[in-house]
Design a protein around this motif. Structure first.
Motif, PDB file in Angstrom:
ATOM      1  N   ALA A 201       0.816  -1.214   0.000  1.00  0.00           N
ATOM      2  CA  ALA A 201       0.000   0.000   0.000  1.00  0.00           C
ATOM      3  C   ALA A 201       0.848   1.261   0.000  1.00  0.00           C
ATOM      4  N   THR A 202       1.993   1.219   0.678  1.00  0.00           N
ATOM      5  CA  THR A 202       2.850   2.407   0.733  1.00  0.00           C
ATOM      6  C   THR A 202       3.407   2.767  -0.635  1.00  0.00           C
ATOM      7  N   TRP A 203       3.717   1.764  -1.423  1.00  0.00           N
ATOM      8  CA  TRP A 203       4.258   2.032  -2.761  1.00  0.00           C
ATOM      9  C   TRP A 203       3.160   2.508  -3.699  1.00  0.00           C
ATOM     10  N   ARG A 204       1.972   1.955  -3.545  1.00  0.00           N
ATOM     11  CA  ARG A 204       0.849   2.433  -4.358  1.00  0.00           C
ATOM     12  C   ARG A 204       0.563   3.896  -4.052  1.00  0.00           C
ATOM     13  N   ALA A 205       0.573   4.243  -2.777  1.00  0.00           N
ATOM     14  CA  ALA A 205       0.348   5.634  -2.386  1.00  0.00           C
ATOM     15  C   ALA A 205       1.470   6.528  -2.910  1.00  0.00           C
ATOM     16  N   ALA A 206       2.680   5.994  -2.924  1.00  0.00           N
ATOM     17  CA  ALA A 206       3.823   6.779  -3.397  1.00  0.00           C
ATOM     18  C   ALA A 206       3.704   7.110  -4.879  1.00  0.00           C
ATOM     19  N   THR A 210       3.853  10.925  -5.863  1.00  0.00           N
ATOM     20  CA  THR A 210       5.033  11.295  -6.657  1.00  0.00           C
ATOM     21  C   THR A 210       4.638  11.904  -7.987  1.00  0.00           C
ATOM     22  N   TYR A 211       3.745  11.249  -8.712  1.00  0.00           N
ATOM     23  CA  TYR A 211       3.374  11.760 -10.031  1.00  0.00           C
ATOM     24  C   TYR A 211       2.493  12.996  -9.947  1.00  0.00           C
ATOM     25  N   SER A 212       1.848  13.197  -8.819  1.00  0.00           N
ATOM     26  CA  SER A 212       1.059  14.415  -8.636  1.00  0.00           C
ATOM     27  C   SER A 212       1.946  15.634  -8.407  1.00  0.00           C
TER      28      SER A 212
END
Length: 266
Positions: A201-206, A210-212
């Motif tokens: 989940a942490t990588w999905r949130a990242a 990040t892209y935002s």
């Protein structure tokens, strides 16, 4: 290319001859793609050894053992990282090599430390960009995306969360984008193949954060995924604020309808 590279390793040709042959090979490949009708010619997909290793060189991720006895980083430093030795006589323990996803290709694993710094180091990527532009091609530079690059690396020394390095890594990517913008580049491709694996989940949130926040400096971004279907990351991939999305319809043709349904209207 293989014969040329091995000739250099045996000391039969100079580094200048090696680089000249690399330029000729790239020119041939660019012309073939142009003649085939490609609107945007990929640049940055050529490598003498491994594109992940090239990314480490571009971002300045060179383990100290390879720079302790050298005043600068060059192509021999890269070869020493990969092979444990280089034609200039440098020797050291090579970096780890492991499989590139589920292929039989291998890549050189980046080594990260808790105090890891990133900086634009080797200029070969930009030299290739400038070379293609000078030949008159409309290009699309290709780079490994920041999250996939971190995911593929390993912690050296004490174990820590690799995502903690994002704050230091993002500005260097933005400097790359700025330099491409100054060269008049309209599109770039960021490869993020980890979007087809099961992500914490942490990588999905990242990905979303990040892209935002990434400043692409008015260069349009094509986000590329491959080696399978997006699976649980499909909705996430479709909402990332990028200008184009590449999906794998060779291995996973069935995902096209779901992707089209999840893409924003614009």
């Amino acid at each position: 290319m293989k014969k040329t590279l091995e000739a250099y390793w045996r000391g039969e040709i100079s580094q200048e001859e090696l680089k000249a042959q690399g330029q000729l090979l790239q020119q041939k490949n660019w012309q073939q793609q142009f003649d085939a009708g490609l609107d945007l010619i990929p640049v940055g997909d050529f490598t003498w050894y491994d594109h992940v290793l090239d990314m480490s060189a571009l971002l300045g991720v060179i383990p100290p053992r390879f720079t302790a006895t050298k005043s600068h980083v060059d192509i021999d430093t890269i070869f020493c990282m990969a092979r444990g030795q280089a034609p200039d006589g440098q020797e050291n323990t090579a970096c780890e090599m492991t499989k590139w996803f589920d292929t039989n290709y291998h890549y050189i694993v980046p080594e990260f430390t808790t105090d890891q710094n990133f900086q634009l180091l080797m200029e070969s990527f930009f030299a290739n960009v400038d070379h293609a532009l000078a030949l008159g091609y409309k290009i699309k530079p290709v780079l490994l995306g920041p999250l996939t690059y971190l995911w593929l690396g390993k912690c050296k020394g004490q174990t820590f969360d690799k995502l903690s390095l994002l704050e230091r890594l993002i500005p260097v990517y933005e400097e790359i984008f700025a330099q491409l913008n100054r060269r008049g580049v309209e599109w770039l491709q960021l490869d993020e193949p980890i979007l087809v694996v099961d992500l914490p989940a942490t990588w999905r949130a990242a990905f979303l954060s990040t892209y935002s926040r990434l400043n692409f400096c008015n260069v349009k971004c094509l986000l590329a995924t491959y080696f399978g279907d997006l699976g649980d990351n499909l909705a996430l991939s479709c909402q990332l604020p990028v200008d184009g999305l590449h999906i794998d319809l060779c291995r996973a043709p069935e995902q096209i309808d779901a992707v089209l349904e999840n893409l924003p209207a614009e």
